[in-house]
Motif scaffolding. Structure first.
Motif, short mmCIF file in Angstrom:
data_model
loop_
_atom_site.label_atom_id
_atom_site.label_comp_id
_atom_site.label_asym_id
_atom_site.label_seq_id
_atom_site.Cartn_x
_atom_site.Cartn_y
_atom_site.Cartn_z
N ASN A 104 0.81 -1.22 0.00
CA ASN A 104 0.00 0.00 0.00
C ASN A 104 0.85 1.27 0.00
OD1 ASN A 104 -2.62 -1.26 0.16
ND2 ASN A 104 -2.15 -1.76 2.30
N LYS A 105 2.10 1.17 0.42
CA LYS A 105 2.97 2.36 0.56
C LYS A 105 4.29 2.13 -0.16
CE LYS A 105 0.17 4.52 3.49
NZ LYS A 105 -0.47 5.82 3.18
N LEU A 106 4.24 1.58 -1.34
CA LEU A 106 5.46 1.18 -2.05
C LEU A 106 6.11 2.39 -2.73
CD1 LEU A 106 7.15 -1.31 -2.85
CD2 LEU A 106 5.76 -1.47 -4.93
N ASN A 107 7.43 2.54 -2.52
CA ASN A 107 8.19 3.60 -3.18
C ASN A 107 8.79 3.15 -4.50
OD1 ASN A 107 8.50 4.23 -0.04
ND2 ASN A 107 8.63 6.15 -1.17
N GLY A 108 9.15 1.87 -4.57
CA GLY A 108 9.76 1.39 -5.80
C GLY A 108 10.29 -0.02 -5.68
N PHE A 109 11.17 -0.37 -6.62
CA PHE A 109 11.71 -1.72 -6.72
C PHE A 109 13.23 -1.70 -6.56
CE2 PHE A 109 7.78 -1.70 -9.08
CZ PHE A 109 7.20 -2.92 -8.79
N TYR A 110 13.78 -2.86 -6.20
CA TYR A 110 15.23 -3.03 -6.23
C TYR A 110 15.54 -4.36 -6.90
CZ TYR A 110 14.98 -6.37 -2.31
OH TYR A 110 14.70 -7.47 -1.51
N THR A 111 16.71 -4.45 -7.50
CA THR A 111 17.19 -5.73 -8.02
C THR A 111 18.44 -6.11 -7.25
OG1 THR A 111 18.71 -4.86 -9.70
CG2 THR A 111 16.37 -5.02 -10.29
N PHE A 112 18.74 -7.40 -7.24
CA PHE A 112 19.98 -7.83 -6.59
C PHE A 112 20.50 -9.07 -7.29
CE2 PHE A 112 22.65 -9.77 -3.29
CZ PHE A 112 23.46 -8.68 -3.00
N GLY A 113 21.78 -9.04 -7.61
CA GLY A 113 22.39 -10.17 -8.30
C GLY A 113 22.49 -9.91 -9.80
N ASN A 114 23.24 -10.77 -10.48
CA ASN A 114 23.43 -10.64 -11.92
C ASN A 114 22.19 -11.11 -12.67
OD1 ASN A 114 26.09 -9.79 -11.47
ND2 ASN A 114 26.82 -11.91 -11.38
N GLU A 115 21.73 -10.30 -13.60
CA GLU A 115 20.50 -10.65 -14.33
C GLU A 115 20.68 -10.33 -15.81
OE1 GLU A 115 18.06 -8.44 -15.77
OE2 GLU A 115 19.26 -6.66 -15.37
N LYS A 116 19.85 -10.97 -16.64
CA LYS A 116 19.94 -10.74 -18.08
C LYS A 116 18.64 -10.22 -18.68
CE LYS A 116 18.92 -15.59 -19.33
NZ LYS A 116 19.44 -16.78 -20.03
N PHE A 117 17.59 -10.11 -17.87
CA PHE A 117 16.31 -9.69 -18.41
C PHE A 117 16.38 -8.27 -18.97
CE2 PHE A 117 12.33 -7.36 -17.89
CZ PHE A 117 11.48 -8.13 -18.68
N SER A 118 17.10 -7.37 -18.29
CA SER A 118 17.11 -5.97 -18.69
C SER A 118 17.69 -5.74 -20.07
CB SER A 118 17.89 -5.13 -17.66
OG SER A 118 17.24 -5.15 -16.41
N SER A 119 18.45 -6.72 -20.56
CA SER A 119 19.03 -6.60 -21.90
C SER A 119 18.13 -7.21 -22.97
CB SER A 119 20.40 -7.29 -21.95
OG SER A 119 21.29 -6.67 -21.04
N SER A 120 17.00 -7.79 -22.58
CA SER A 120 16.11 -8.47 -23.53
C SER A 120 15.11 -7.50 -24.15
CB SER A 120 15.35 -9.60 -22.82
OG SER A 120 14.36 -9.06 -21.95
N ASP A 121 14.41 -7.96 -25.20
CA ASP A 121 13.44 -7.11 -25.87
C ASP A 121 12.14 -6.99 -25.08
OD1 ASP A 121 12.52 -9.67 -26.17
OD2 ASP A 121 12.40 -9.62 -28.36
N LYS A 122 12.01 -7.72 -23.96
CA LYS A 122 10.81 -7.62 -23.11
C LYS A 122 10.98 -6.57 -22.01
CE LYS A 122 8.69 -11.07 -25.12
NZ LYS A 122 8.63 -12.41 -24.52
N ALA A 123 12.20 -6.09 -21.82
CA ALA A 123 12.48 -5.22 -20.67
C ALA A 123 11.85 -3.84 -20.81
CB ALA A 123 13.99 -5.09 -20.47
N LEU A 124 11.86 -3.28 -22.00
CA LEU A 124 11.37 -1.91 -22.18
C LEU A 124 9.92 -1.78 -21.74
CD1 LEU A 124 11.87 0.94 -23.22
CD2 LEU A 124 11.19 0.17 -25.50
N ALA A 125 9.08 -2.75 -22.10
CA ALA A 125 7.66 -2.69 -21.73
C ALA A 125 7.47 -2.76 -20.22
CB ALA A 125 6.90 -3.82 -22.41
N VAL A 126 8.26 -3.60 -19.55
CA VAL A 126 8.14 -3.74 -18.09
C VAL A 126 8.57 -2.45 -17.41
CG1 VAL A 126 9.06 -4.92 -16.05
CG2 VAL A 126 8.39 -6.24 -18.06
N TYR A 127 9.69 -1.88 -17.83
CA TYR A 127 10.19 -0.65 -17.20
C TYR A 127 9.29 0.54 -17.50
CZ TYR A 127 14.43 -3.14 -15.87
OH TYR A 127 15.31 -4.01 -15.30
#
Length: 343
Positions: free
Chosen positions: A219-242
């Motif tokens: 109910n009071k969320l400021n945002g998100f964090y990531t932790f660890g090595n990931e590959k999703f952000s380099s994919s063609d699906k990342a733009l829509a999520v962000y």
């Protein structure tokens, strides 16, 4: 005939008694098994916390997921583990000392002028923020974080079973709330981020559903964090999520090294994000963490800001709390809510 009837009655009574004890033994066995299971689960949870292990129960596949870095174990001493959780009055006292007065009309004109002058000075001082992540999975580890000053951001796992309770407790003490965005890791086969994962081979709808299911828990969320090595952000699906995260007004604390494609997707989405955190507790010794805190301080002085990420280890929480107390009047830096670092 009477003798035969009496024998039948005796046999019948014996059968009734045996039947009663049979049912009693079954009930006792069930109670014992349940108690034994609960006891073992509590022991397993406590052990996982002390070993620095992240434990998640997969509601979809009905199994426990446990993932931590290979060979990474808690190295704190028994004395370091015994951190006293302050009373509510004590925490409220610390909060009131650390948070600027929200009602300047009640101050004297001299104090008001001094506060405005200090605020003007702080505006140009290098800023340092903190985020403690993976909270909400262990009750004991999460309660330790109650001792942290309101400046420290709270990162809660989306798999916590008591998100409303933890969120309310931390928000009531003026902490900012962030939730892990479980992005597809580089080695997905060996590092499962759980059934709410955001994956490159999901459809956009599946990723949006997982994202919205995470958001709905807060109910009071400021945002998100990531932790660890990931590959999703380099994919063609990342733009829509962000883009969706940006449109909903949430911020992103990104902990991995940015690739060219990831940078393009983040900037193209218009999401407000922070990168290059200093993880202070890869090595769990006082000396190693103090060294990382020195790097944090020097980075802020040279770049204008810096922020630290820590896991909910007793030694990490203790050092952060002590460091903030010793630097709250530092004339070279300002300790701020992590949201103040976003541009």
């Amino acid at each position: 005939m009477s003798s035969f009837s009496n024998k039948l009655k005796v046999i019948f009574n014996i059968r009734r008694i045996l039947s009663f004890f049979s049912w009693l033994s079954i009930i006792i066995s069930i109670v014992y098994v349940l108690y034994f299971y609960i006891f073992l689960q509590n022991v397993r949870n406590e052990t996982s916390v002390k070993e620095g292990q992240k434990v998640i129960y997969d509601l979809k596949n009905l199994k426990f997921l446990a993932f931590n870095r290979p060979g990474e174990k808690e190295k704190t001493t028994a004395e370091e583990i015994k951190i006293e959780t302050p009373s509510i009055n004590k925490v409220e006292g610390e909060a009131s000392n650390n948070i600027p007065n929200k009602h300047p009309a009640t101050e004297t004109s001299a104090n008001a002028a001094a506060s405005q002058q200090q605020a003007a000075v702080n505006k140009f001082k290098p800023k340092i923020g903190f985020l403690v992540i993976n909270l909400g999975l262990s009750e004991s580890a999460t309660k330790m974080a109650f001792s942290l000053q309101p400046y420290v951001g709270i990162g809660i796992s989306p798999y916590s079973a008591n998100i409303p309770y933890w969120e309310n407790e931390f928000v009531s003490e003026n902490h900012e709330i962030y939730v892990e965005l479980p992005l597809e890791p580089i080695d997905y086969k060996n590092e499962d981020k759980g059934f709410l994962s955001i994956l490159s081979y999901n459809t956009n709808k599946q990723n949006f559903d997982n994202l919205n299911n995470i958001i709905k828990k807060f109910n009071k969320l400021n945002g998100f964090y990531t932790f660890g090595n990931e590959k999703f952000s380099s994919s063609d699906k990342a733009l829509a999520v962000y883009k969706t995260i940006a449109e909903k007004g949430y911020k992103l604390i990104y902990s991995d090294s940015l690739t060219l494609d990831a940078t393009k997707n983040l900037k193209g989405s218009k999401v407000r994000y922070l990168t290059n955190p200093i993880v202070i507790d890869y090595e769990l010794t006082n000396e190693a963490i103090e060294t990382r805190m020195k790097i944090l301080y020097d980075t802020a002085l040279s770049t204008g800001y810096a922020f630290a990420i820590a896991r909910p280890y007793p030694i990490s929480i203790k050092i952060i709390s002590n460091w903030i107390d010793s630097h709250k009047d530092d004339d070279k830096i300002s300790i701020v809510n992590i949201s103040e670092l976003f541009k």
